[in-house]
Design an enzyme around this catalytic site. Structure first.
Site, mmCIF file in Angstrom:
data_model
loop_
_atom_site.group_PDB
_atom_site.id
_atom_site.type_symbol
_atom_site.label_atom_id
_atom_site.label_comp_id
_atom_site.label_asym_id
_atom_site.label_seq_id
_atom_site.Cartn_x
_atom_site.Cartn_y
_atom_site.Cartn_z
ATOM 1 C CG ASP A 80 56.268 -15.953 109.556
ATOM 2 O OD1 ASP A 80 55.412 -16.670 110.105
ATOM 3 O OD2 ASP A 80 56.118 -15.461 108.419
ATOM 4 C CD GLU A 134 51.972 -23.468 109.028
ATOM 5 O OE1 GLU A 134 52.559 -22.475 109.522
ATOM 6 O OE2 GLU A 134 52.137 -23.854 107.870
ATOM 7 C CG HIS A 215 50.747 -18.336 107.927
ATOM 8 N ND1 HIS A 215 52.068 -18.069 108.148
ATOM 9 C CD2 HIS A 215 50.189 -18.523 109.139
ATOM 10 C CE1 HIS A 215 52.312 -18.115 109.441
ATOM 11 N NE2 HIS A 215 51.189 -18.385 110.078
HETATM 12 ZN ZN ZN Z 1 53.462 -18.113 106.619
#
Ligand code: ZN
Length: 294
Positions: A80, A134, A215
């Site tokens: 992560d 992201e 998330h």
């Molecule tokens: Zn996250």
């Protein structure tokens, strides 16, 4: 065992999502593996850079591998929020199934350039590894925040999502759609819930067509989870809710046994409490009927 890509495709077809839970010790890992086993659903174990630094990259990989070998359901391992190529390569070499390469704090052009490079470098180590990129702002720490954060700034637009996915070649997208890492005190007390921008999720899915991760799922309204999954979310991250259960049950177990020093007599209730939280989330994310109703 099926691959993570196969599991994601299957979740997409069935209209459900795979639960992703972060771990930073064996208690959390045992709880997450037991929850998945009890519900017979796949699960993703996540470890951020901080969590990996604490447990050891190779130690986490070895532990998850050993649980996987004894499990009837797939247990995947995700690196992560990884902020450098060196740390990402380390996880890829250690056998992680996926990596969240997170340069969302950088300007878009720089994020695209470095993420594209990382996709090439990491696939050279393991062609089957999935890379998640992201964009947008979803905060940083999975902890209890003192002040409420304005989520309206830094939301991902469908246009930039499409541009980012096409330019980088990522497998999975993590957008900012009203989600946020961590929880406020009022969320921990159950007085407030996060609300997601469902239309934005649907628009980003339509524009990109790639698997998407939510998330910062802790403290999100249940109905919004169902609608977000129906709109195209395939993986949901929960961390803070498990950490809260871990701490509260640890305090309770210690206070119930003030003279006890034997870890295996103090810690089983902690595993049980964390497992209950993971089960309730996995049940929601894997509920086909709930999605159909939404
Ligand atoms: Zn996250």
């Amino acid at each position: 065992m099926q691959t993570l890509r196969e599991a994601i495709n299957q979740a997409q077809q069935r209209g459900v999502a795979i639960g992703h839970f972060n771990i930073s010790d064996l208690i959390l890992l045992k709880a997450v593996a037991a929850a998945a086993q009890e519900l017979s659903v796949p699960v993703i174990v996540g470890a951020s850079q901080g969590e990996r630094d604490f447990m050891g990259v190779h130690q986490i990989a070895a532990l998850v591998k050993s649980f996987r070998e004894e499990s009837d359901v797939p247990i995947f391992l995700n690196a992560d929020h990884t902020h450098s190529l060196a740390k990402a390569e380390e996880a890829a070499k250690a056998g992680f199934d996926a990596i969240v390469f997170d340069l969302s704090a950088l300007p878009m052009e720089e994020n695209i350039r470095q993420t594209k490079e990382a996709v090439t470098a990491l696939k050279a180590i393991n062609p089957a590894i999935l890379i998640e990129g992201e964009i947008g702002d979803i905060g940083t720490g999975s902890e209890i925040h003192e002040t409420t954060i304005d989520l309206s700034k830094g939301l991902t637009t469908p246009e930039e999502a499409k541009q980012f996915v096409e330019a980088t070649g990522i497998d999975i997208l993590a957008p900012a759609v009203g989600n946020m890492h961590g929880m406020s005190g009022s969320m921990v007390r159950g007085e407030a819930r996060k609300h997601l921008d469902i239309n934005r999720i649907a628009d980003i899915k339509k524009a990109t067509g790639v698997p998407m991760t939510l998330h910062g799922g802790s403290g999100t309204n249940d109905e919004h989870f169902r609608k977000a999954i129906a709109a195209g979310i395939n993986i949901v991250h929960i961390n803070t809710e498990l950490r809260v259960a871990w701490r509260q049950s640890l305090e309770s177990s210690l206070s119930k046994k003030p003279g006890e020093v034997v870890p295996y007599k103090i810690l089983p209730p902690v595993i049980e409490s964390v497992k209950e939280v993971a089960i309730s989330r996995l049940r929601l994310f894997n509920s086909v009927e709930a999605v159909a109703r939404a």
